[in-house]
Design a protein around this motif. Sequence first.
Motif, mmCIF file in Angstrom:
data_model
loop_
_atom_site.group_PDB
_atom_site.id
_atom_site.type_symbol
_atom_site.label_atom_id
_atom_site.label_comp_id
_atom_site.label_asym_id
_atom_site.label_seq_id
_atom_site.Cartn_x
_atom_site.Cartn_y
_atom_site.Cartn_z
ATOM 1 N N GLN A 165 -15.398 -13.264 -15.033
ATOM 2 C CA GLN A 165 -16.863 -13.249 -15.054
ATOM 3 C C GLN A 165 -17.400 -12.290 -13.999
ATOM 4 N N ALA A 166 -18.591 -11.801 -14.235
ATOM 5 C CA ALA A 166 -19.240 -10.932 -13.263
ATOM 6 C C ALA A 166 -19.317 -11.637 -11.910
ATOM 7 N N GLY A 167 -19.020 -10.877 -10.859
ATOM 8 C CA GLY A 167 -18.985 -11.436 -9.517
ATOM 9 C C GLY A 167 -17.614 -11.907 -9.088
ATOM 10 N N GLY A 168 -16.699 -11.974 -10.041
ATOM 11 C CA GLY A 168 -15.356 -12.434 -9.744
ATOM 12 C C GLY A 168 -14.466 -11.330 -9.210
ATOM 13 N N SER A 169 -13.190 -11.677 -9.048
ATOM 14 C CA SER A 169 -12.217 -10.755 -8.464
ATOM 15 C C SER A 169 -10.948 -10.700 -9.305
ATOM 16 N N LEU A 170 -10.277 -9.582 -9.224
ATOM 17 C CA LEU A 170 -8.955 -9.398 -9.808
ATOM 18 C C LEU A 170 -8.151 -8.507 -8.886
ATOM 19 N N ARG A 171 -6.846 -8.685 -8.926
ATOM 20 C CA ARG A 171 -5.960 -7.800 -8.171
ATOM 21 C C ARG A 171 -4.976 -7.173 -9.141
ATOM 22 N N LEU A 172 -5.058 -5.873 -9.279
ATOM 23 C CA LEU A 172 -4.133 -5.143 -10.122
ATOM 24 C C LEU A 172 -2.919 -4.719 -9.300
ATOM 25 N N SER A 173 -1.785 -4.735 -9.954
ATOM 26 C CA SER A 173 -0.555 -4.273 -9.331
ATOM 27 C C SER A 173 0.036 -3.149 -10.169
ATOM 28 N N CYS A 174 0.741 -2.265 -9.505
ATOM 29 C CA CYS A 174 1.446 -1.181 -10.187
ATOM 30 C C CYS A 174 2.843 -1.115 -9.584
ATOM 31 N N ALA A 175 3.822 -1.449 -10.388
ATOM 32 C CA ALA A 175 5.210 -1.410 -9.946
ATOM 33 C C ALA A 175 5.815 -0.072 -10.318
ATOM 34 N N ALA A 176 6.464 0.553 -9.359
ATOM 35 C CA ALA A 176 7.037 1.880 -9.577
ATOM 36 C C ALA A 176 8.549 1.848 -9.470
ATOM 37 N N SER A 177 9.188 2.610 -10.296
ATOM 38 C CA SER A 177 10.631 2.812 -10.172
ATOM 39 C C SER A 177 10.864 4.267 -9.793
ATOM 40 N N GLY A 178 11.968 4.510 -9.122
ATOM 41 C CA GLY A 178 12.247 5.879 -8.713
ATOM 42 C C GLY A 178 12.273 5.999 -7.205
ATOM 43 N N ARG A 179 13.195 6.791 -6.715
ATOM 44 C CA ARG A 179 13.413 6.889 -5.278
ATOM 45 C C ARG A 179 12.334 7.691 -4.560
ATOM 46 N N THR A 180 11.493 8.394 -5.305
ATOM 47 C CA THR A 180 10.502 9.241 -4.655
ATOM 48 C C THR A 180 9.148 8.573 -4.480
ATOM 49 N N PHE A 181 9.048 7.287 -4.814
ATOM 50 C CA PHE A 181 7.748 6.622 -4.765
ATOM 51 C C PHE A 181 7.114 6.730 -3.392
ATOM 52 N N ALA A 182 7.889 6.463 -2.353
ATOM 53 C CA ALA A 182 7.326 6.406 -1.001
ATOM 54 C C ALA A 182 6.750 7.749 -0.556
ATOM 55 N N SER A 183 7.138 8.826 -1.200
ATOM 56 C CA SER A 183 6.644 10.148 -0.803
ATOM 57 C C SER A 183 5.462 10.609 -1.642
ATOM 58 N N ARG A 184 5.026 9.779 -2.561
ATOM 59 C CA ARG A 184 3.988 10.188 -3.502
ATOM 60 C C ARG A 184 2.643 9.532 -3.208
ATOM 61 N N ALA A 185 1.598 10.296 -3.438
ATOM 62 C CA ALA A 185 0.262 9.716 -3.435
ATOM 63 C C ALA A 185 0.095 8.895 -4.707
ATOM 64 N N MET A 186 -0.742 7.872 -4.614
ATOM 65 C CA MET A 186 -0.983 7.003 -5.761
ATOM 66 C C MET A 186 -2.476 6.918 -6.029
ATOM 67 N N GLY A 187 -2.811 6.868 -7.292
ATOM 68 C CA GLY A 187 -4.213 6.763 -7.666
ATOM 69 C C GLY A 187 -4.424 5.724 -8.743
ATOM 70 N N TRP A 188 -5.652 5.241 -8.793
ATOM 71 C CA TRP A 188 -6.088 4.354 -9.878
ATOM 72 C C TRP A 188 -7.227 5.058 -10.623
ATOM 73 N N PHE A 189 -7.141 5.012 -11.936
ATOM 74 C CA PHE A 189 -8.164 5.562 -12.805
ATOM 75 C C PHE A 189 -8.530 4.499 -13.830
ATOM 76 N N ARG A 190 -9.626 4.701 -14.530
ATOM 77 C CA ARG A 190 -10.007 3.764 -15.584
ATOM 78 C C ARG A 190 -10.664 4.521 -16.730
ATOM 79 N N GLN A 191 -10.585 3.907 -17.895
ATOM 80 C CA GLN A 191 -11.187 4.506 -19.076
ATOM 81 C C GLN A 191 -11.812 3.419 -19.927
ATOM 82 N N ALA A 192 -13.108 3.520 -20.107
ATOM 83 C CA ALA A 192 -13.844 2.591 -20.955
ATOM 84 C C ALA A 192 -13.911 3.165 -22.366
ATOM 85 N N PRO A 193 -14.123 2.323 -23.365
ATOM 86 C CA PRO A 193 -14.185 2.804 -24.757
ATOM 87 C C PRO A 193 -15.245 3.885 -24.919
#
Length: 122
Positions: free
Chosen positions: A13-41
């Motif tokens: 509901q509006a006003g509420g909260s969510l926590r998104l997670s992104c699990a990564a595989s690969g040895r280079t994760f720690a050296s990479r920048a990470m971003g979040w994007f979104r796309q609405a219909p």
Amino acid sequence: QVQLVESGGGLVQAGGSLRLSCAASGRTFASRAMGWFRQAPGKEREFVAAMNWSGSDTIYADSVKGRFTISRDNAKNAVYLQMNSLKPEDTAVYYCAAGLRATSRPSLYGYWGQGTQVTVSS
């Protein structure tokens, strides 16, 4: 090579909260920048937040500043998006992405997850 899998989306509901997670595989994760994007219909993919490899530099879209927080745990190969005070206009599919630097430009991210749906009801 980095593979990304998002989770944590859902209906809230509006006003509420969510926590998104992104699990990564690969040895280079720690050296990479990470971003979040979104796309609405019917809309283009838009930038939400990004963080550099160490977590020392973060950027946010104006629309989410003060409500969303990006964080990462390199030991767990994970990045998170804490979303508070959610609004109906936050409804979208949310994607995490890995790149060489923290930027709002989606073309500079080489790896993408499949996305997780977030729906905010009014």
